[in-house]
Scaffold this active site. Sequence first.
Site, PDB file in Angstrom:
ATOM      1  N   LYS A  90     -23.454  38.431  57.642  1.00  0.00           N
ATOM      2  CA  LYS A  90     -24.137  37.143  57.584  1.00  0.00           C
ATOM      3  C   LYS A  90     -23.594  36.198  58.657  1.00  0.00           C
ATOM      4  O   LYS A  90     -23.676  36.482  59.829  1.00  0.00           O
ATOM      5  CB  LYS A  90     -24.017  36.575  56.171  1.00  0.00           C
ATOM      6  CG  LYS A  90     -24.361  37.571  55.059  1.00  0.00           C
ATOM      7  CD  LYS A  90     -25.719  38.214  55.193  1.00  0.00           C
ATOM      8  CE  LYS A  90     -26.174  38.971  53.955  1.00  0.00           C
ATOM      9  NZ  LYS A  90     -25.316  40.092  53.540  1.00  0.00           N
ATOM     10  N   ASP A 131     -16.305  35.034  46.667  1.00  0.00           N
ATOM     11  CA  ASP A 131     -17.206  35.476  47.731  1.00  0.00           C
ATOM     12  C   ASP A 131     -17.546  34.236  48.547  1.00  0.00           C
ATOM     13  O   ASP A 131     -18.284  33.361  48.081  1.00  0.00           O
ATOM     14  CB  ASP A 131     -18.452  36.113  47.125  1.00  0.00           C
ATOM     15  CG  ASP A 131     -19.402  36.682  48.176  1.00  0.00           C
ATOM     16  OD1 ASP A 131     -19.385  36.188  49.329  1.00  0.00           O
ATOM     17  OD2 ASP A 131     -20.173  37.588  47.852  1.00  0.00           O
ATOM     18  N   ARG A 144     -10.632  56.429  61.203  1.00  0.00           N
ATOM     19  CA  ARG A 144     -10.938  56.025  59.832  1.00  0.00           C
ATOM     20  C   ARG A 144      -9.791  55.189  59.275  1.00  0.00           C
ATOM     21  O   ARG A 144     -10.000  54.245  58.527  1.00  0.00           O
ATOM     22  CB  ARG A 144     -11.189  57.241  58.947  1.00  0.00           C
ATOM     23  CG  ARG A 144     -11.323  56.886  57.465  1.00  0.00           C
ATOM     24  CD  ARG A 144     -11.912  57.995  56.606  1.00  0.00           C
ATOM     25  NE  ARG A 144     -11.416  59.303  56.942  1.00  0.00           N
ATOM     26  CZ  ARG A 144     -10.232  59.800  56.559  1.00  0.00           C
ATOM     27  NH1 ARG A 144      -9.386  59.050  55.861  1.00  0.00           N
ATOM     28  NH2 ARG A 144      -9.885  61.025  56.892  1.00  0.00           N
ATOM     29  N   TYR A 201     -25.154  37.228  43.612  1.00  0.00           N
ATOM     30  CA  TYR A 201     -25.952  38.095  44.470  1.00  0.00           C
ATOM     31  C   TYR A 201     -26.410  39.329  43.686  1.00  0.00           C
ATOM     32  O   TYR A 201     -25.622  39.951  42.962  1.00  0.00           O
ATOM     33  CB  TYR A 201     -25.142  38.491  45.697  1.00  0.00           C
ATOM     34  CG  TYR A 201     -25.768  39.574  46.535  1.00  0.00           C
ATOM     35  CD1 TYR A 201     -27.094  39.473  46.961  1.00  0.00           C
ATOM     36  CD2 TYR A 201     -25.047  40.700  46.895  1.00  0.00           C
ATOM     37  CE1 TYR A 201     -27.678  40.474  47.716  1.00  0.00           C
ATOM     38  CE2 TYR A 201     -25.622  41.703  47.662  1.00  0.00           C
ATOM     39  CZ  TYR A 201     -26.942  41.585  48.063  1.00  0.00           C
ATOM     40  OH  TYR A 201     -27.518  42.578  48.803  1.00  0.00           O
TER      41      TYR A 201
END
Length: 385
Positions: A205, A180, A55, A108
């Site tokens: 993406k 972004d 982690r 978005y």
Amino acid sequence: MADDYSLLGFETRAIHAGQTPDPRTGAVIVPIYQTSTYAQDGVGGTREGDYEYSRTANPTRTALEVALAALEGARHGLAYASGMAASDVLLRATLRPGDHLVLGNDAYGGTFRLIDKVLSLWGVEHTVADLGNIDEVRAAIRPETKLIWCESPTNPMLGIADIAALAEVAHGAGARLVVDNTFATPYLQNPLSLGADVVLHSTTKYLGGHSDVVGGAILTNEDELREQLFYLRNAAGAVPGPFDAWLTLRGVKTLALRMERHSDNAELIARMLLKHPKVDRVYYPGLPEHPGHEVASKQMRRFGGMISFTHIDGEQAALDVASKTKLFILAESLGGIESLIEHPGRMTHASTAGSTLEVPDNLLRLSVGIEDGSDLVDDLAKALG
């Protein structure tokens, strides 16, 4: 990020940054370190990279972070379980109750939902502004403004913001500029070099590029912010698994090649749509008619693979087109090798309904893939009728 890759070309960095052959076996591809924990040489005696628990850190993830930082020209890169996980950690690291941020009026839907529905419960306020209008941005800033949150190109209307001008406004107000960069990718645009403080990606993406992995990333040159982001990621646990990191790293290697083909095909389709009698408006920054074309030409290498357009006959006609394409698959997401079509108002941006970010109901968004361009043009033309 100890090694200096800044003198190497983009394609070279994509293949080699953080990806030296394995010193033990000579493997030329970074291994998938599918492990949750690591043996220690005595209590607290962690080995290279402070690997104690996956982690906190994992060698496959580290390789991806080094590669992404090299591509964006950043000192620090951190990978996350998704683009929204990255957004959430970034917002919580940089904002406190009572703070304010400026959000673009075309953002978005997931980002808007996180800020408007989740962060607001924490006492953080936001103002929506047209980031293409610097005077409007200045007017939206308050004494408690800590962030300007920018997309360029925007999702789904493909608006363009002048990143350098926004950075100047943000810094003059003592705020950070977050960009972004998911639509543009580091191949087409590098916001840090234009003055941005933080770059965010949904690596799901274009960076992953094959519609087979979900992830996110944050890139910055700020040392203290990096420590805050790392701490929050470890504390909250929004980390990508090693196989997800490996898949994304695999996609990064071909990003330059794919973005050239995405851009080639998108230009073909944009020109076809511009002439089609059933199309009302075409939103693509590569078109000279686009209001942000001049700015995009200065800050982008090419104009990418995303196009939106409105159908002249309204919402139902747009829905009909989305149901008739054969090569363009009706699906959410974007940036994969295959072409996708979606209706933002009912799909990715449904959360903006009734707000100032609501999108036109006759709008369709295309993620143009890397298939044969003439086949894609023919498919869309037939669906339009």
